[in-house]
Design an enzyme around this catalytic site. Structure first.
Site, PDB file in Angstrom:
ATOM      1  N   HIS A   9       0.820  -1.204   0.000  1.00 54.05           N
ATOM      2  CA  HIS A   9       0.000   0.000   0.000  1.00 54.05           C
ATOM      3  C   HIS A   9       0.855   1.256   0.000  1.00 54.05           C
ATOM      4  CE1 HIS A   9      -2.545   3.245   1.488  1.00 54.05           C
ATOM      5  NE2 HIS A   9      -3.535   2.574   0.921  1.00 54.05           N
ATOM      6  N   ALA A  71      -5.283  -9.262   3.280  1.00 48.78           N
ATOM      7  CA  ALA A  71      -6.462  -9.805   2.617  1.00 48.78           C
ATOM      8  C   ALA A  71      -6.754  -8.975   1.373  1.00 48.78           C
ATOM      9  CB  ALA A  71      -7.654  -9.786   3.568  1.00 48.78           C
ATOM     10  N   GLY A  73      -8.828  -6.586  -0.244  1.00 52.85           N
ATOM     11  CA  GLY A  73      -9.832  -5.532  -0.188  1.00 52.85           C
ATOM     12  C   GLY A  73      -9.944  -4.876  -1.557  1.00 52.85           C
TER      13      GLY A  73
END
Length: 123
Positions: A9, A71, A73
């Site tokens: 991210h 996970a 998303g």
């Protein structure tokens, strides 16, 4: 030639990226000729596109993107496939495969369970 893009991210704190560099170093220790680069969605460099471009310059014609996420998303389900498609459009003949997030891989889950058990030795 195959390459690996360790996708994260990103964060404002540069120290946040250290695990990505450690993973890259561990891959290179096992496979010195591997083409492997980190790439981030936002806030850090290299960005996803920069990492793809770097791997292509090194000779990669196939890239596996390994999301270092717990996970899947919306960034993994929506943003990442579009980013991969755009990169394949920019680089004729490039194939990009998307791995599942590391947090969904059984060996990783088992390692985290082992870690949790060892962190609480009285269990």
């Amino acid at each position: 030639m195959k390459g690996i893009l360790l996708f994260g991210h990103g964060a404002r704190n540069p120290e946040w990226a250290q695990p990505f560099h450690r993973i890259r170093d561990a891959i290179l220790a096992r496979e010195p000729a591997a083409l492997v680069e980190p790439g981030f969605l936002e806030l850090m460099r290299p960005g996803f596109d920069e990492a793809v471009d770097c791997l292509v310059r090194q000779g990669a014609t196939e890239i596996t993107v390994v999301p270092i996420f717990m996970a899947a998303g919306s960034h993994i389900r929506k943003d990442l496939p579009q980013m991969a498609a755009n990169a394949m459009d920019r680089h004729a003949g490039l194939l990009i495969a998307l791995a599942a997030p590391v947090g969904e891989a059984e060996p990783v889950l088992a390692a985290m369970a082992d870690y949790a058990i060892n962190a609480a030795p009285e269990i």
